[in-house]
Every structure is written in C-alpha cells, then in structure tokens.
Design an enzyme around this catalytic site. Sequence first.
Site, PDB file in Angstrom:
ATOM      1  N   ARG A   1       0.686  -1.683  -0.120  1.00  0.00           N
ATOM      2  CA  ARG A   1      -0.505   0.234  -0.052  1.00  0.00           C
ATOM      3  C   ARG A   1       0.723   1.492  -0.278  1.00  0.00           C
ATOM      4  O   ARG A   1       2.242   1.293   0.174  1.00  0.00           O
ATOM      5  CB  ARG A   1      -0.883   0.464   1.017  1.00  0.00           C
ATOM      6  CG  ARG A   1      -2.240  -0.998   1.215  1.00  0.00           C
ATOM      7  CD  ARG A   1      -2.616  -1.230   2.996  1.00  0.00           C
ATOM      8  NE  ARG A   1      -3.755  -2.012   2.810  1.00  0.00           N
ATOM      9  CZ  ARG A   1      -3.482  -3.290   3.593  1.00  0.00           C
ATOM     10  NH1 ARG A   1      -2.480  -3.538   4.148  1.00  0.00           N
ATOM     11  NH2 ARG A   1      -4.531  -4.297   3.471  1.00  0.00           N
TER      12      ARG A   1
ATOM     13  N   LYS B   1      -1.979  -2.374   7.883  1.00  0.00           N
ATOM     14  CA  LYS B   1      -3.167  -2.071   8.689  1.00  0.00           C
ATOM     15  C   LYS B   1      -2.569  -2.248   9.661  1.00  0.00           C
ATOM     16  O   LYS B   1      -3.075  -3.548  10.703  1.00  0.00           O
ATOM     17  CB  LYS B   1      -4.487  -2.284   7.852  1.00  0.00           C
ATOM     18  CG  LYS B   1      -4.732  -0.811   6.654  1.00  0.00           C
ATOM     19  CD  LYS B   1      -6.432  -1.479   6.149  1.00  0.00           C
ATOM     20  CE  LYS B   1      -6.346  -0.228   4.998  1.00  0.00           C
ATOM     21  NZ  LYS B   1      -7.668  -1.124   3.900  1.00  0.00           N
TER      22      LYS B   1
ATOM     23  N   HIS C   1      -2.440   2.792  -5.833  1.00  0.00           N
ATOM     24  CA  HIS C   1      -3.525   1.210  -5.926  1.00  0.00           C
ATOM     25  C   HIS C   1      -3.360   0.519  -6.552  1.00  0.00           C
ATOM     26  O   HIS C   1      -3.729  -0.998  -7.015  1.00  0.00           O
ATOM     27  CB  HIS C   1      -4.782   1.936  -5.339  1.00  0.00           C
ATOM     28  CG  HIS C   1      -5.295   0.935  -3.886  1.00  0.00           C
ATOM     29  ND1 HIS C   1      -4.555   0.832  -2.770  1.00  0.00           N
ATOM     30  CD2 HIS C   1      -5.567   0.142  -4.368  1.00  0.00           C
ATOM     31  CE1 HIS C   1      -5.307  -0.094  -2.116  1.00  0.00           C
ATOM     32  NE2 HIS C   1      -6.179  -0.596  -2.718  1.00  0.00           N
TER      33      HIS C   1
ATOM     34  N   ARG D   1      -0.780  -2.380  -6.702  1.00  0.00           N
ATOM     35  CA  ARG D   1      -1.259  -2.929  -5.702  1.00  0.00           C
ATOM     36  C   ARG D   1      -2.058  -4.134  -6.943  1.00  0.00           C
ATOM     37  O   ARG D   1      -1.981  -4.967  -6.581  1.00  0.00           O
ATOM     38  CB  ARG D   1      -2.132  -2.290  -4.739  1.00  0.00           C
ATOM     39  CG  ARG D   1      -1.850  -2.969  -4.076  1.00  0.00           C
ATOM     40  CD  ARG D   1      -2.836  -2.665  -3.004  1.00  0.00           C
ATOM     41  NE  ARG D   1      -3.404  -3.115  -1.425  1.00  0.00           N
ATOM     42  CZ  ARG D   1      -2.984  -4.179  -0.680  1.00  0.00           C
ATOM     43  NH1 ARG D   1      -1.237  -3.929  -0.830  1.00  0.00           N
ATOM     44  NH2 ARG D   1      -3.889  -4.814  -0.125  1.00  0.00           N
TER      45      ARG D   1
ATOM     46  N   HIS E   1      -4.186  -9.025   3.068  1.00  0.00           N
ATOM     47  CA  HIS E   1      -5.982  -8.997   3.289  1.00  0.00           C
ATOM     48  C   HIS E   1      -6.417  -9.548   3.936  1.00  0.00           C
ATOM     49  O   HIS E   1      -5.454 -10.359   4.295  1.00  0.00           O
ATOM     50  CB  HIS E   1      -6.456  -9.051   2.190  1.00  0.00           C
ATOM     51  CG  HIS E   1      -6.288  -8.642   1.026  1.00  0.00           C
ATOM     52  ND1 HIS E   1      -6.835  -8.427  -0.309  1.00  0.00           N
ATOM     53  CD2 HIS E   1      -6.304  -6.557   0.824  1.00  0.00           C
ATOM     54  CE1 HIS E   1      -6.920  -7.726  -0.985  1.00  0.00           C
ATOM     55  NE2 HIS E   1      -6.301  -6.887  -0.713  1.00  0.00           N
TER      56      HIS E   1
ATOM     57  N   TYR F   1      -9.776  -9.995  -7.645  1.00  0.00           N
ATOM     58  CA  TYR F   1      -9.446  -9.921  -8.484  1.00  0.00           C
ATOM     59  C   TYR F   1      -9.438 -11.141  -9.657  1.00  0.00           C
ATOM     60  O   TYR F   1      -9.851 -11.229 -11.259  1.00  0.00           O
ATOM     61  CB  TYR F   1      -7.315 -10.689  -8.215  1.00  0.00           C
ATOM     62  CG  TYR F   1      -6.954  -9.573  -7.202  1.00  0.00           C
ATOM     63  CD1 TYR F   1      -6.505  -8.602  -8.048  1.00  0.00           C
ATOM     64  CD2 TYR F   1      -6.982  -9.918  -5.870  1.00  0.00           C
ATOM     65  CE1 TYR F   1      -6.216  -7.596  -7.726  1.00  0.00           C
ATOM     66  CE2 TYR F   1      -6.165  -8.067  -5.554  1.00  0.00           C
ATOM     67  CZ  TYR F   1      -6.528  -7.434  -5.736  1.00  0.00           C
ATOM     68  OH  TYR F   1      -5.089  -6.120  -5.645  1.00  0.00           O
TER      69      TYR F   1
END
Length: 314
Positions: free
Chosen positions: A165, A189, A260, A263, A286, A295
């Site tokens: 990220r 995160k 992004h 990414r 994730h 995806y």
Amino acid sequence: MNDIYKDLILDFLHHLGKERNLSRNTISAYGRDLERFFTFLVDYDSTLVKNLNRIDRHTIRHFLGSEFERKDIRPGRNGKNITARTIARELATIKSFFKYLVLVERIKSNPAIHVQTPKIEKQIPNFVQLNKIKKLMDLPNKEKRVLIRRRDYAILELFYATGIRLSELVGLNIGSVNHQESLLKVIGKGNKERIVPFGKKAKSAMEQYLNERGDSWNSQSDLPLFMGAKKKRISNRTVQDRLRKYLQIILGGKKGASPHTLRHTFGTHLLDNDADIRSIQELLGHSSISSTQIYTKVNPEKMKKIYESAHPHA
C-alpha cells in the site's frame, strides 16, 4: 458540541486503537464521521445530543438522507455528490459508535442496528496490462533530475514487485529491507507486520537510488527508504502525484491512476500466472479473502481454466 460527548467520542476512538488495533488513518476517518453526525444532530434536534437514548433509527436515516444531498467540496471532487461508498462507511462508523455506547452502558440499545447499508457497486479495479509494464518502467527516464528519476523508478519497481500500500511504502526505512534475502518488512493496517519478497529488478532499482543519494544498505537503519525535499521522508501526496503522472500516460488518462493501481496490477498478474488466491491474500495483507476475490472478477476466464483443471467433475 457538548464537551461530554466530545470526551465520549475520544474514548471511543481510543477504544478502536487499543482493542481493535485499527490504523491511525481509519481512526481519523471514524472521528470525522462522528463529528459530522453530531453537527447534524445539533441542527436536527439539539436535545438529542443531551440524551443519546432518544436517537432512533429514523434520526440516523435522516442523517444519511442529508448526506446523499451533500456536495463534496474537497479539491479535485468538483462538487459532486457524496458517494454511496462514503455513506456506507459513515453508517458503519455510527453503528460501531452506538455498539460501544451499549458496551459502556451509556445507552440501552443500538438504534443503528436495523438501518440498512446503501448498496455499493463493486468496481473492478484498474490495472496495467503486462505488455505495458516495460513502458511504464521507462517513463521516469524522461525526468532530467537524476536523483528523482532513480527514486521514481525504484518506487514503481517496488510497488509492482510487492503490491504494498501507499502508506506502507512511505513508512519504509532502510532497515525495513533485508537486501540479502530480498525480503521487505512491512507495517500494514492495524500495525500488523508482514514479510513480502521482492525481485532482482526492484533490488537493483533501490540500490541505484540509494547510491545516487549517497546512502547504502549499511546506512543508518532508521533513515527513510524514500525521501522527498530537504532529505525528509517522502509524503503520500508526492508519491500520488508522481505516479498519477506516469500511470495516466499508460492508462490513457483513465480515472483511478494511483499507487493502488499498481497494487491491483500485482494481484492481477499473480493470478494470471497461477498463484493461489490464499497466497495472494497473504502477500497483499488482506485480513479477509473477500477483499482478494476482486481479482477473480478481473479475469473470469482464468478462474474458469483453474476450475476446469482442478475440479474432478469439471
């Protein structure tokens, strides 16, 4: 706003950081959402601020309705209406806040629990086609300043090599890189740490950049890996602006030309080359497989081939 509820919001935000281990950016967004909600309450019915037990689902629906009519005045938004995605996030914030108030016994029940979340259309992300990657990587060569040229190239290569990220890249230090094993220690995160591998091209690009600025892998470990003006850590905005310029050329001026995008490109190209979706989830950091499954929508034919080759009754 009543000082008591300012303190209550601060307690809630502290709870989010301590108990749920959310990132600073997420906590800040929660704070802004609640500030907007309480500003609405003061105008709608100021007595509600004095007695939160009087807030019901109708009040919250009126707030959401007012948000659908609100114009986005932030730079670059052109005064467009607030999106359903933003409103869904605001509702999630309100639900979490009232859940917390029930937990600490400030209210008897959560009035937001039965308020329906607006439908959000899942957008298939932009990504760079494999046959355009070389052209993308060559674009920084047009930059006259050698240091900026090498920095931008290293950033492009590292984004594409790792799928990290924007905030993760900006937060990297020289000590975050294990150059011998070609591994990157990333703080994602919720301050979750993960290890991500990278390839020879990204390693070479980083070394050329560090060498140009007079550093190496043996330099002070807490030095920022990427620097902006005045030899300070590069900012999110600088990375966004530089990459937008390159990606708009590659994507033909499409919307969503951002870090992004790389990414998404990372995830898409891994899936195209038969990577397991659980492995992609791990590499991208994730927390839920549902985030990674976007995806599979980018290349449904690929998923069909995987199914046909793997399922006994296919």
